[in-house]
Design a protein around this motif. Structure first.
Motif, short mmCIF file in Angstrom:
data_model
loop_
_atom_site.label_atom_id
_atom_site.label_comp_id
_atom_site.label_asym_id
_atom_site.label_seq_id
_atom_site.Cartn_x
_atom_site.Cartn_y
_atom_site.Cartn_z
N MET A 1 0.84 -1.18 0.00
CA MET A 1 0.00 0.00 0.00
C MET A 1 0.89 1.25 0.00
N THR A 2 0.55 2.19 -0.84
CA THR A 2 1.31 3.42 -0.93
C THR A 2 0.96 4.32 0.25
N THR A 3 1.97 4.88 0.87
CA THR A 3 1.76 5.78 1.98
C THR A 3 1.42 7.17 1.43
N LEU A 4 0.34 7.73 1.95
CA LEU A 4 -0.07 9.07 1.53
C LEU A 4 0.64 10.11 2.38
N SER A 5 1.00 11.21 1.76
CA SER A 5 1.56 12.33 2.51
C SER A 5 0.41 13.10 3.16
N PHE A 6 0.73 13.95 4.14
CA PHE A 6 -0.32 14.72 4.78
C PHE A 6 -1.05 15.62 3.78
N PRO A 7 -0.34 16.31 2.88
CA PRO A 7 -1.07 17.14 1.90
C PRO A 7 -2.03 16.32 1.03
N GLU A 8 -1.64 15.09 0.69
CA GLU A 8 -2.52 14.22 -0.10
C GLU A 8 -3.75 13.82 0.71
N ILE A 9 -3.55 13.51 1.98
CA ILE A 9 -4.67 13.16 2.86
C ILE A 9 -5.61 14.36 3.00
N LEU A 10 -5.02 15.54 3.20
CA LEU A 10 -5.82 16.75 3.35
C LEU A 10 -6.67 17.01 2.10
N LEU A 11 -6.08 16.85 0.92
CA LEU A 11 -6.83 17.05 -0.32
C LEU A 11 -7.96 16.04 -0.46
N LYS A 12 -7.70 14.80 -0.09
CA LYS A 12 -8.71 13.75 -0.19
C LYS A 12 -9.84 14.00 0.81
N VAL A 13 -9.50 14.38 2.03
CA VAL A 13 -10.51 14.69 3.05
C VAL A 13 -11.34 15.88 2.57
N ARG A 14 -10.68 16.88 2.04
CA ARG A 14 -11.37 18.07 1.54
C ARG A 14 -12.37 17.70 0.44
N ALA A 15 -11.97 16.85 -0.48
CA ALA A 15 -12.85 16.41 -1.56
C ALA A 15 -14.07 15.66 -1.01
N ILE A 16 -13.84 14.83 0.00
CA ILE A 16 -14.93 14.10 0.63
C ILE A 16 -15.91 15.06 1.30
N VAL A 17 -15.39 16.05 2.01
CA VAL A 17 -16.24 17.04 2.68
C VAL A 17 -17.03 17.85 1.66
N LEU A 18 -16.38 18.27 0.58
CA LEU A 18 -17.08 19.02 -0.47
C LEU A 18 -18.27 18.23 -1.00
N GLU A 19 -18.03 16.95 -1.27
CA GLU A 19 -19.10 16.10 -1.81
C GLU A 19 -20.18 15.85 -0.76
N GLN A 20 -19.77 15.50 0.45
CA GLN A 20 -20.70 15.15 1.51
C GLN A 20 -21.63 16.31 1.88
N PHE A 21 -21.08 17.52 1.90
CA PHE A 21 -21.86 18.68 2.31
C PHE A 21 -22.34 19.52 1.12
N CYS A 22 -22.15 18.99 -0.11
CA CYS A 22 -22.62 19.66 -1.33
C CYS A 22 -22.13 21.11 -1.41
N LEU A 23 -20.83 21.28 -1.27
CA LEU A 23 -20.23 22.61 -1.29
C LEU A 23 -19.36 22.79 -2.53
N GLU A 24 -19.16 24.04 -2.90
CA GLU A 24 -18.20 24.39 -3.93
C GLU A 24 -16.85 24.62 -3.25
N ALA A 25 -15.76 24.41 -3.96
CA ALA A 25 -14.42 24.52 -3.37
C ALA A 25 -14.19 25.86 -2.68
N GLU A 26 -14.67 26.95 -3.29
CA GLU A 26 -14.43 28.27 -2.71
C GLU A 26 -15.24 28.51 -1.43
N GLU A 27 -16.22 27.65 -1.17
CA GLU A 27 -17.04 27.78 0.04
C GLU A 27 -16.40 27.11 1.26
N LEU A 28 -15.36 26.32 1.04
CA LEU A 28 -14.80 25.51 2.11
C LEU A 28 -13.40 25.95 2.50
N ASP A 29 -13.27 26.40 3.72
CA ASP A 29 -11.98 26.72 4.32
C ASP A 29 -11.59 25.50 5.16
#
Length: 89
Positions: A1-29
């Protein structure tokens, strides 16, 4: 299994939150509070945690779940769990 870096994890979590809460990227800090700033309720947060567990193949304890209030905190907890997870799982 490839180890993810923290920035990669952050981007993936951010994408999940955007989808889960139906937000646009600019709406999410990354420091926006899910409940206070994004209008989520506790059930939304539980569903988010379940999605994170599924997408990252981890188990997030109740103790850690209550610490998740922002994208950044969610990414930190996932990164911490992945770091502790044996590579052979």
């Amino acid at each position: 299994m490839t180890t993810l870096s923290f920035p990669e994890i952050l981007l993936k979590v951010r994408a999940i939150v955007l989808e889960q809460f139906c937000l646009e990227a600019e709406e999410l800090d990354n420091e926006a509070d899910f409940i206070r700033d994004l209008g989520a309720d506790s059930l939304d947060v539980v569903e988010l945690v379940m999605t994170l567990e599924e997408k990252f193949g981890v188990q997030i304890t109740e103790e850690n779940t209550v610490k998740i209030h922002t994208v950044y905190e969610a990414a930190e907890i996932v990164a911490q769990i992945l770091k502790l997870k044996p590579d052979n799982e």
